[in-house]
Design a protein around this motif. Structure first.
Motif, short mmCIF file in Angstrom:
data_model
loop_
_atom_site.label_atom_id
_atom_site.label_comp_id
_atom_site.label_asym_id
_atom_site.label_seq_id
_atom_site.Cartn_x
_atom_site.Cartn_y
_atom_site.Cartn_z
N GLY A 9 0.86 -1.22 0.24
CA GLY A 9 -0.15 -0.18 0.24
C GLY A 9 0.66 1.20 -0.10
N ILE A 10 1.95 1.18 -0.23
CA ILE A 10 2.95 2.20 -0.13
C ILE A 10 3.46 2.54 -1.77
N PRO A 11 2.90 3.84 -2.42
CA PRO A 11 3.45 4.06 -3.54
C PRO A 11 4.79 4.05 -3.78
N CYS A 12 5.23 3.37 -4.72
CA CYS A 12 6.56 3.46 -5.23
C CYS A 12 6.98 3.69 -6.61
N ALA A 13 8.00 4.45 -6.92
CA ALA A 13 8.47 4.57 -8.17
C ALA A 13 9.92 4.21 -8.24
N LEU A 14 10.21 3.78 -9.61
CA LEU A 14 11.70 3.28 -9.65
C LEU A 14 12.31 3.89 -10.90
N ILE A 15 13.37 4.80 -10.68
CA ILE A 15 14.01 5.50 -11.58
C ILE A 15 15.20 4.67 -12.27
N SER A 16 15.06 4.34 -13.46
CA SER A 16 15.94 3.28 -14.16
C SER A 16 16.29 3.56 -15.69
N ALA A 17 17.68 3.59 -15.80
CA ALA A 17 18.03 3.56 -17.13
C ALA A 17 17.62 2.52 -17.80
N ARG A 29 5.66 1.64 -11.09
CA ARG A 29 5.94 3.29 -11.68
C ARG A 29 7.24 3.26 -12.12
N VAL A 30 7.73 3.31 -13.23
CA VAL A 30 9.09 3.33 -13.93
C VAL A 30 9.34 4.69 -14.44
N ILE A 31 10.37 5.23 -13.95
CA ILE A 31 10.72 6.58 -14.62
C ILE A 31 11.97 6.55 -15.48
N ARG A 32 12.02 6.94 -16.66
CA ARG A 32 13.24 6.96 -17.51
C ARG A 32 14.26 7.56 -16.95
N GLY A 33 15.37 6.95 -16.63
CA GLY A 33 16.63 7.63 -16.24
C GLY A 33 17.45 7.96 -17.29
N ALA A 34 18.49 8.70 -17.06
CA ALA A 34 19.48 8.90 -17.90
C ALA A 34 20.29 7.95 -18.76
N ARG A 35 21.08 7.39 -17.92
CA ARG A 35 22.42 6.51 -18.18
C ARG A 35 22.69 5.58 -16.97
N ILE A 36 23.19 4.44 -17.29
CA ILE A 36 23.41 3.38 -16.00
C ILE A 36 24.23 4.30 -15.18
N GLU A 37 25.22 4.89 -15.51
CA GLU A 37 26.37 5.18 -14.54
C GLU A 37 25.76 6.66 -14.01
N HIS A 38 24.99 7.33 -14.52
CA HIS A 38 24.14 8.57 -13.95
C HIS A 38 22.81 8.51 -14.45
N VAL A 39 22.17 7.94 -13.57
CA VAL A 39 20.75 7.72 -13.54
C VAL A 39 19.89 8.96 -13.64
N CYS A 40 20.22 9.82 -12.61
CA CYS A 40 19.42 11.07 -12.54
C CYS A 40 20.09 12.41 -13.20
N SER A 68 -2.29 7.15 -9.72
CA SER A 68 -2.82 5.73 -9.58
C SER A 68 -2.41 4.86 -10.99
N VAL A 69 -1.98 3.75 -10.85
CA VAL A 69 -1.73 2.90 -11.90
C VAL A 69 -2.20 1.54 -11.59
N GLN A 70 -2.58 0.93 -12.73
CA GLN A 70 -2.97 -0.40 -12.59
C GLN A 70 -2.23 -1.67 -13.08
N ALA A 71 -1.30 -1.01 -14.04
CA ALA A 71 -0.35 -2.01 -14.67
C ALA A 71 1.12 -1.19 -14.61
N PRO A 72 2.34 -2.16 -14.76
CA PRO A 72 3.54 -1.26 -14.91
C PRO A 72 3.44 -0.19 -15.98
N THR A 73 3.73 1.06 -15.57
CA THR A 73 3.68 2.23 -16.34
C THR A 73 5.05 3.05 -16.44
N LEU A 74 5.26 3.54 -17.72
CA LEU A 74 6.51 4.43 -17.79
C LEU A 74 6.28 5.73 -17.69
N PHE A 75 6.88 6.67 -17.17
CA PHE A 75 6.79 7.91 -17.01
C PHE A 75 8.22 8.51 -17.46
N ASP A 76 7.78 9.59 -18.68
CA ASP A 76 8.93 10.22 -19.27
C ASP A 76 9.01 11.64 -18.61
#
Length: 76
Positions: A9-17, A29-40, A68-76
């Protein structure tokens, strides 16, 4: 891990290259990160532009937590 935190029940966002991998593993919730060595960020942009780029990624992550999301969602 993000999927299990969300299940509690805790909203969670994952920033990932590697956003496609995060989506296939079921992260809600997946947020598009920049690069593997510099995600943000991207140090090649210079310090001021890198800082603003990183802030925009973090803002997107914060906005995704309010969505609110029901399935894996990509945020840009």
């Amino acid at each position: 891990m993000a999927k299990e935190i969300e299940r509690l029940g805790i909203p969670c966002a994952l920033i990932s290259a590697l956003f496609s991998l995060a989506l296939t593993t079921g992260a809600p919730r997946v947020i598009r990160g920049a690069r593997i060595e510099h995600v943000c960020g991207d140090p090649k942009l210079g310090s001021e532009k890198d800082r603003e780029y990183g802030r925009s990624i973090v803002r997107t992550a914060l906005m995704s937590l309010q969505t609110s999301v029901q399935a894996p969602t990509l945020f840009d």
